[in-house]
Design a protein around this motif. Structure first.
Motif, PDB file in Angstrom:
ATOM      1  N   ASP A  97      -4.477  -4.333   7.842  1.00  0.00           N
ATOM      2  CA  ASP A  97      -4.312  -3.257   8.824  1.00  0.00           C
ATOM      3  C   ASP A  97      -3.395  -2.151   8.305  1.00  0.00           C
ATOM      4  O   ASP A  97      -3.513  -1.008   8.728  1.00  0.00           O
ATOM      5  N   SER A  98      -2.499  -2.495   7.394  1.00  0.00           N
ATOM      6  CA  SER A  98      -1.515  -1.516   6.914  1.00  0.00           C
ATOM      7  C   SER A  98      -2.050  -0.637   5.793  1.00  0.00           C
ATOM      8  O   SER A  98      -1.989   0.577   5.875  1.00  0.00           O
ATOM      9  N   PRO A 137      -0.101  -9.764   1.732  1.00  0.00           N
ATOM     10  CA  PRO A 137       1.213 -10.166   1.226  1.00  0.00           C
ATOM     11  C   PRO A 137       2.065  -9.001   0.711  1.00  0.00           C
ATOM     12  O   PRO A 137       3.276  -8.983   0.919  1.00  0.00           O
ATOM     13  N   THR A 138       1.447  -8.017   0.079  1.00  0.00           N
ATOM     14  CA  THR A 138       2.191  -6.868  -0.441  1.00  0.00           C
ATOM     15  C   THR A 138       2.831  -6.085   0.698  1.00  0.00           C
ATOM     16  O   THR A 138       4.018  -5.730   0.634  1.00  0.00           O
ATOM     17  N   CYS A 139       2.074  -5.820   1.748  1.00  0.00           N
ATOM     18  CA  CYS A 139       2.612  -5.067   2.895  1.00  0.00           C
ATOM     19  C   CYS A 139       3.675  -5.876   3.638  1.00  0.00           C
ATOM     20  O   CYS A 139       4.669  -5.310   4.114  1.00  0.00           O
ATOM     21  N   LYS A 145      11.431  -5.711   3.055  1.00  0.00           N
ATOM     22  CA  LYS A 145      12.443  -4.991   2.271  1.00  0.00           C
ATOM     23  C   LYS A 145      13.034  -3.841   3.078  1.00  0.00           C
ATOM     24  O   LYS A 145      14.201  -3.502   2.926  1.00  0.00           O
ATOM     25  N   VAL A 146      12.230  -3.228   3.939  1.00  0.00           N
ATOM     26  CA  VAL A 146      12.671  -2.103   4.754  1.00  0.00           C
ATOM     27  C   VAL A 146      13.673  -2.566   5.822  1.00  0.00           C
ATOM     28  O   VAL A 146      14.595  -1.860   6.178  1.00  0.00           O
TER      29      VAL A 146
END
Length: 147
Positions: A97-98, A137-139, A145-146
């Motif tokens: 979705d991202s 997983p990347t998103c 991290k944010v």
């Protein structure tokens, strides 16, 4: 394995009378090697340095030829651009979705859904399509991290 897929695809095109141009060869090779389910624009951008005179229309026209020859599937998701998949055997997609990333997966148990649908409704089922939406997983990693 990729070379074999390319050779088979080129033979399929030749057998239907399609001329193999350098651009057509490059677009097909990109599709076979790509795991991102590219849009026509993705393909154009990836190949424009190698073929500066090639237009986006050339990419679209070649994708249409490949689709009509059974070499690629066109994936449509609402209003967004069509994406193209060289893997034409039955499989499913999970979509982020991202970022919009699309990943293939196979689950043979879902084939039973066609048989059940046909039995319950009396329809002759031609095909089915399933998409699962989530966050890749990347998103997920970037979002953590944010925070």
């Amino acid at each position: 394995m990729t070379e074999m897929h390319l050779r088979d695809a080129l033979e399929t095109l030749k057998s239907t009378g399609v001329r193999i141009t350098p651009q057509r060869h490059a677009i097909l090779e990109f599709l076979i090697q790509s795991m991102i389910h590219p849009t026509a624009d993705d393909i154009y951008k990836a190949l424009e340095a190698k073929f500066p005179n090639m237009s986006v229309a050339t990419v679209y026209n070649n994708l249409r030829v490949f689709r009509e020859s059974g070499l690629v599937k066109e994936l449509t998701y609402g209003d967004s651009s069509s994406r193209f998949d060289f893997v034409t055997n039955d499989h499913y997609h999970i979509i982020c979705d991202s970022c919009g990333k699309i990943v293939d997966f196979h689950y043979p148990g879902l084939d039973e859904v066609e048989h059940l649908a046909s039995h319950v409704t009396g329809f002759q089922v031609n095909s089915h399509r399933m998409e699962i939406y989530g966050t890749c997983p990347t998103c997920i990693s970037q979002a953590s991290k944010v925070q």
